[in-house]
Every structure is written in structure tokens, then in C-alpha cells.
Motif scaffolding. Sequence first.
Motif, short mmCIF file in Angstrom:
data_model
loop_
_atom_site.label_atom_id
_atom_site.label_comp_id
_atom_site.label_asym_id
_atom_site.label_seq_id
_atom_site.Cartn_x
_atom_site.Cartn_y
_atom_site.Cartn_z
N GLY A 123 0.81 -1.22 0.00
CA GLY A 123 0.00 0.00 0.00
C GLY A 123 0.84 1.26 0.00
N HIS A 124 1.91 1.29 0.80
CA HIS A 124 2.79 2.45 0.81
C HIS A 124 3.52 2.61 -0.52
CE1 HIS A 124 2.18 2.46 5.19
NE2 HIS A 124 2.42 3.75 5.06
N TRP A 125 3.95 1.51 -1.10
CA TRP A 125 4.61 1.57 -2.42
C TRP A 125 3.67 2.14 -3.46
CZ3 TRP A 125 4.55 -2.96 -6.20
CH2 TRP A 125 5.31 -2.67 -7.34
N VAL A 126 2.47 1.59 -3.54
CA VAL A 126 1.51 2.07 -4.54
C VAL A 126 1.12 3.51 -4.26
CG1 VAL A 126 -0.78 1.71 -5.57
CG2 VAL A 126 0.69 -0.26 -5.07
N GLY A 127 1.01 3.87 -2.98
CA GLY A 127 0.71 5.27 -2.64
C GLY A 127 1.79 6.22 -3.11
N ARG A 128 3.05 5.83 -2.97
CA ARG A 128 4.16 6.67 -3.46
C ARG A 128 4.11 6.79 -4.98
NH1 ARG A 128 9.68 4.89 -0.76
NH2 ARG A 128 10.39 6.71 -1.92
N VAL A 129 3.81 5.68 -5.64
CA VAL A 129 3.67 5.70 -7.10
C VAL A 129 2.55 6.66 -7.48
CG1 VAL A 129 2.96 4.34 -9.10
CG2 VAL A 129 4.60 3.38 -7.48
N LEU A 130 1.42 6.54 -6.81
CA LEU A 130 0.27 7.39 -7.09
C LEU A 130 0.59 8.87 -6.91
CD1 LEU A 130 -2.69 7.82 -7.75
CD2 LEU A 130 -3.24 7.16 -5.41
N ALA A 131 1.29 9.21 -5.85
CA ALA A 131 1.65 10.61 -5.60
C ALA A 131 2.52 11.16 -6.72
CB ALA A 131 2.36 10.75 -4.25
N ILE A 132 3.49 10.38 -7.16
CA ILE A 132 4.36 10.83 -8.25
C ILE A 132 3.59 10.95 -9.55
CG2 ILE A 132 6.32 10.12 -9.70
CD1 ILE A 132 7.65 9.19 -7.05
N ARG A 133 2.73 9.98 -9.83
CA ARG A 133 1.95 10.01 -11.09
C ARG A 133 0.99 11.19 -11.09
NH1 ARG A 133 2.43 4.24 -12.27
NH2 ARG A 133 4.70 4.15 -12.39
N LEU A 134 0.42 11.50 -9.95
CA LEU A 134 -0.47 12.66 -9.86
C LEU A 134 0.29 13.94 -10.17
CD1 LEU A 134 -3.22 13.87 -9.18
CD2 LEU A 134 -2.53 13.88 -6.78
N GLN A 135 1.48 14.08 -9.63
CA GLN A 135 2.29 15.27 -9.91
C GLN A 135 2.69 15.33 -11.38
OE1 GLN A 135 2.83 17.87 -7.96
NE2 GLN A 135 3.87 18.86 -9.64
N GLN A 136 3.08 14.19 -11.95
CA GLN A 136 3.44 14.14 -13.37
C GLN A 136 2.25 14.53 -14.24
OE1 GLN A 136 6.32 14.17 -14.33
NE2 GLN A 136 7.56 12.44 -13.74
N THR A 137 1.07 14.03 -13.90
CA THR A 137 -0.13 14.35 -14.66
C THR A 137 -0.45 15.83 -14.56
OG1 THR A 137 -0.97 12.12 -14.28
CG2 THR A 137 -2.57 13.78 -14.96
N ARG A 138 -0.34 16.38 -13.37
CA ARG A 138 -0.59 17.81 -13.18
C ARG A 138 0.38 18.64 -14.03
NH1 ARG A 138 1.56 21.88 -10.38
NH2 ARG A 138 0.20 23.46 -9.50
N THR A 139 1.64 18.28 -13.99
CA THR A 139 2.65 19.01 -14.76
C THR A 139 2.35 18.92 -16.25
OG1 THR A 139 4.32 18.63 -13.08
CG2 THR A 139 5.12 19.14 -15.30
N ARG A 140 1.99 17.74 -16.72
CA ARG A 140 1.69 17.56 -18.15
C ARG A 140 0.47 18.38 -18.56
NH1 ARG A 140 3.22 17.72 -22.98
NH2 ARG A 140 2.19 16.28 -24.37
N LEU A 141 -0.57 18.39 -17.72
CA LEU A 141 -1.75 19.19 -18.04
C LEU A 141 -1.42 20.68 -18.07
CD1 LEU A 141 -4.49 17.27 -16.05
CD2 LEU A 141 -4.22 17.40 -18.53
N MET A 142 -0.55 21.11 -17.16
CA MET A 142 -0.13 22.52 -17.18
C MET A 142 0.61 22.82 -18.49
SD MET A 142 -1.12 24.08 -14.43
CE MET A 142 -0.02 25.42 -14.09
N ASP A 143 1.47 21.90 -18.92
CA ASP A 143 2.19 22.08 -20.18
C ASP A 143 1.22 22.22 -21.35
OD1 ASP A 143 4.63 21.87 -18.91
OD2 ASP A 143 4.99 19.78 -19.54
N LEU A 144 0.16 21.41 -21.32
CA LEU A 144 -0.79 21.41 -22.44
C LEU A 144 -1.77 22.58 -22.43
CD1 LEU A 144 -1.76 17.63 -22.54
CD2 LEU A 144 -0.45 18.88 -24.26
N TYR A 145 -2.24 22.95 -21.24
CA TYR A 145 -3.39 23.86 -21.19
C TYR A 145 -3.18 25.18 -20.47
CZ TYR A 145 -5.70 19.72 -22.90
OH TYR A 145 -6.04 18.64 -23.64
#
Length: 153
Positions: A123-145
Amino acid sequence: MSTPSPIRISAVLSAEHRGRLMSQAREVNFPEGATIFEEGAVAESFWIVRSGTVTLQIPVPGRRPAPVENLGPGELVGWSWLFPPYRWQLSAEAMTPVRSYEFDATAVRMMMDADPAFGSAIGHWVGRVLAIRLQQTRTRLMDLYAPRIGSSR
């Protein structure tokens, strides 16, 4: 999008927990261009990349999917399998031929329920993955929009 991952399985899980998880693995391959999963589909499996590159993408209506992050060896592909309603939040495509380990999500969730220490580690591993993916997604959306700010003087 291509910075080294601080959340590779070998860096996050103890040898004991890695061994327990890997006891459930089966080897699968994806050819270049294969869709591994699509946003909204039921998340019944997850993968750890052995070799190759998987790109996570955000489907964008009327446009090509926007890449969010590239994943390589040792990295987790998919986190939606752990959280109800168990539906993919992104899409994933093999950008090169990919060799991976595949895991049955239900079986791993049952193992997690049966062994709280194992469940907590996963659960902690997947949570860390999720936190990083959320930040990456946010950054990518900022780049696009995000509005472009020019420096006109």
C-alpha cells in the motif's frame, strides 16, 4: 518525463515482501504499440516492467492522447487495481517491445488482507507511485493547457 524513478520495486520493498509479491508473477510480453490498458476499463492486473518502455497517457477528446510519464525496468504499471472501483484512471501503451511481470490484482489484494505487514508495504509503495503520477499528470496538463506567459516588453 524521463527522470530516474525513486519508486522502483527494488528500492522500495524489502527482499521478503518483493519475494512474496514476485511469487505471484507471470511473465508477459507486449509488442511495440500495444495498448496495455485503457482509461475506464476494469483494472484486473498490474505489471512491473522488466525491459522496454511503457508510456502512460491521458485520453484527450478530439486529440491524440497526451503522454504523462515513461516507465522503464523495475517500475509499476498501474495503481488503479488497488482502489475501488478498480477502473483505470489513465491509459498505457508499449512504446517499445516490453517484457514484464503480470500480477492478478485480486490475488495480491487477498495477500495484502491476509498479511498486514505485506499489505502495508504494498500500500505504501503504490501510494508513493500514485503521488508521483499525480504530480506528473498535473505538470503535463499545465504544459498542455496553461496560458502561455510571454515576456514581451
